[in-house]
Design an enzyme around this catalytic site. Structure first.
Site: not given
Lengths: 364, 122
Positions: B103, B34
């Site tokens: 995340c 990411c």
């Protein structure tokens, strides 16, 4: 008040297009295939729009087929040309900077026995290597006209001269009405990028191109695309193309914006199309920038991986030579005739504050 | 991306941001998929995390996950802090979109690494 700077994603419906559409959402609800008055009136309205769109492209009305939008037009053009010309060859050429509705169609065609070449682009976003890629099996070249991320416009005249008899299709959703679209055998356009309604598009098919219907059914659209016509959408589309696009005004706004953005980040290409600005802002992430601007009701887009459904950085930005890290730090601002300098001033102010805040959080 | 109100509120005002001088442990995590990079600093006294801060390059989910973890472990013992997992983070944030769940894992990994760094110096 919000500031809408994502006109590459979609645009605000022009009130004049809406006004033209309303009768067909109210009393004029007839099916254009019906032979009585209510149907004939719908048919007449459709044909008027078809002519308006054809005039804008400088082509004949019979060469315009209405679809549900850009994605369908791209699917229709590429898949149907591929299968209708299989006896001539199985090779298709496209580029590494296409919209997903071209790229993923080509990927699928690879599973159906077709071979696809994906052309590289130079750092200015122009395709290269077309001449070398053509073989005696090539039946179609599909190249985006005006680029949605960084605004490069391909030279379709030169591309078509290289193609010769090979069909050339172009996705012109971003450039239509802003820049002339000529020389292609098939052209994808839609309404919602030009202040028309969503859910309506068209495919120009040059007379004589060998292509069969792709969506089968009742034989609508001259037996090229079945399905009861979206009359209100078609009328709104037709109205939208007749409205002044104010391209020079938009280009001036862009230049004004770019001058101020130069202190904030690096501008990527962004010169050909009048409304597209791509800017890379080091050390902060695109989705976070979008989120911060959203707090102040300012709407922009990002090519960042974090903002996609696949967590992959925008492939077009990689293709012009940006590093993945840079792609993740890139935002896209796309203007329209409804924007003004005051909005730009405010956006620059908020953006500077956003950059300051996010850099404070960033470890880079 | 559909973020919860809690995430968006926290994103507006993230807590415990910035680099820490004289930290006792630091966790530096990067996720190449990411593109997120997270640094998490802790100060420990008598086995208790007395101060904590973070720096994150990343999206809304990455920034808020880091921020919430710092709030969750401040004042906790090392053992208590190590018990916190991604589900606790997700609960505190009223959830994250599926594609952003990594995340929350990243923030936990940064915390664990910071604690391991602290322990390795003892």
């Amino acid at each position: 008040m919000s500031i809408y700077l994502d006109n590459g994603a979609t645009t605000r419906l022009d009130p004049r297009a809406l006004r033209a559409m309303l009768p067909f959402l109210k009393k004029q609800y007839g099916n254009a295939s019906s032979i009585y008055k209510l149907g004939r009136q719908a048919k007449t309205a459709i044909e008027k729009s078809r002519r308006q769109i054809a005039d804008k492209l400088g082509v004949n009305s019979e060469e315009i087929i209405f679809t549900s939008g850009g994605t369908e037009s791209n699917n229709f053009a590429i898949k149907s040309i591929a299968f209708s010309n299989r006896d001539k060859g199985n090779h298709i050429i496209t580029s590494k900077i296409e919209h997903k509705s071209v790229f993923n169609v080509c990927k699928w065609l690879e599973t159906q026995g077709f071979e696809v070449t994906y052309l590289d682009v130079d750092q200015n976003g122009y395709i290269k290597g077309l001449r070398k890629a053509i073989t005696d099996k090539t039946i179609l070249v599909s190249i985006i006209h005006g680029h949605n991320e960084f605004g490069s416009i391909q030279d379709l005249e030169e591309i078509k001269s290289i193609c010769g008899d090979i069909y050339l299709h172009t996705d012109a959703c971003q450039s239509f009405t802003k820049i002339d679209v000529k020389h292609a055998d098939l052209i994808t356009i839609n309404a919602h990028k030009i202040h028309g309604p969503k859910g309506i598009g068209a495919l120009y098919i040059k007379k004589g191109v060998r292509i069969n219907e792709w969506q089968h059914g009742g034989g609508h659209e001259n037996r090229m695309r079945s399905g009861t016509e979206n009359v209100a959408g078609i009328v709104g589309f037709g109205k939208a193309v007749t409205l002044k696009s104010k391209t020079e005004y938009i280009r001036e706004l862009k230049e004004y914006f770019i001058e101020q953005l130069k202190d904030i980040g690096r501008i990527n290409i962004s010169r050909d199309l009048p409304h597209v600005i791509s800017v890379t802002i080091d050390k902060i992430e695109g989705e976070a920038i979008v989120g911060m601007l959203d707090i102040d009701n300012i709407y922009v887009a990002t090519g960042s991986a974090c903002n996609s459904n696949t967590l992959e950085p925008n492939q077009s930005l990689l293709a012009i030579g940006l590093e993945p890290q840079e792609v993740n730090s890139t935002i896209r601002i796309t203007l329209s005739r409804f924007n003004n300098k005051k909005e730009i001033d405010k956006t620059v102010r908020v953006l500077k504050e956003t950059v300051r805040k996010l850099r404070e959080i960033s470890p880079l | 991306m559909n973020y919860s109100k809690k995430v968006l509120d926290l994103f507006k005002n993230p807590k415990n941001i910035g680099k820490m001088e004289n930290y006792d442990g630091v966790g530096k995590i990067g996720n190449p998929v990411c593109g997120d990079v997270m640094h998490l600093y802790i100060k420990v006294k008598d086995n208790i995390i007395t101060d904590i801060s973070f720096e994150t390059f990343g999206c809304i989910a990455a920034i808020t996950s880091s921020s919430i973890v710092t709030e969750m472990v401040k004042g906790k013992t090392i053992e208590e802090a190590l018990k916190i997992n991604k589900d606790d983070v997700l609960r505190e944030l009223d959830g994250l979109p599926d594609i952003k769940i990594h995340c929350s894992v990243l923030s936990i990994d940064a915390l664990k690494q910071a604690i391991n760094d602290y322990k390795s110096k003892q």
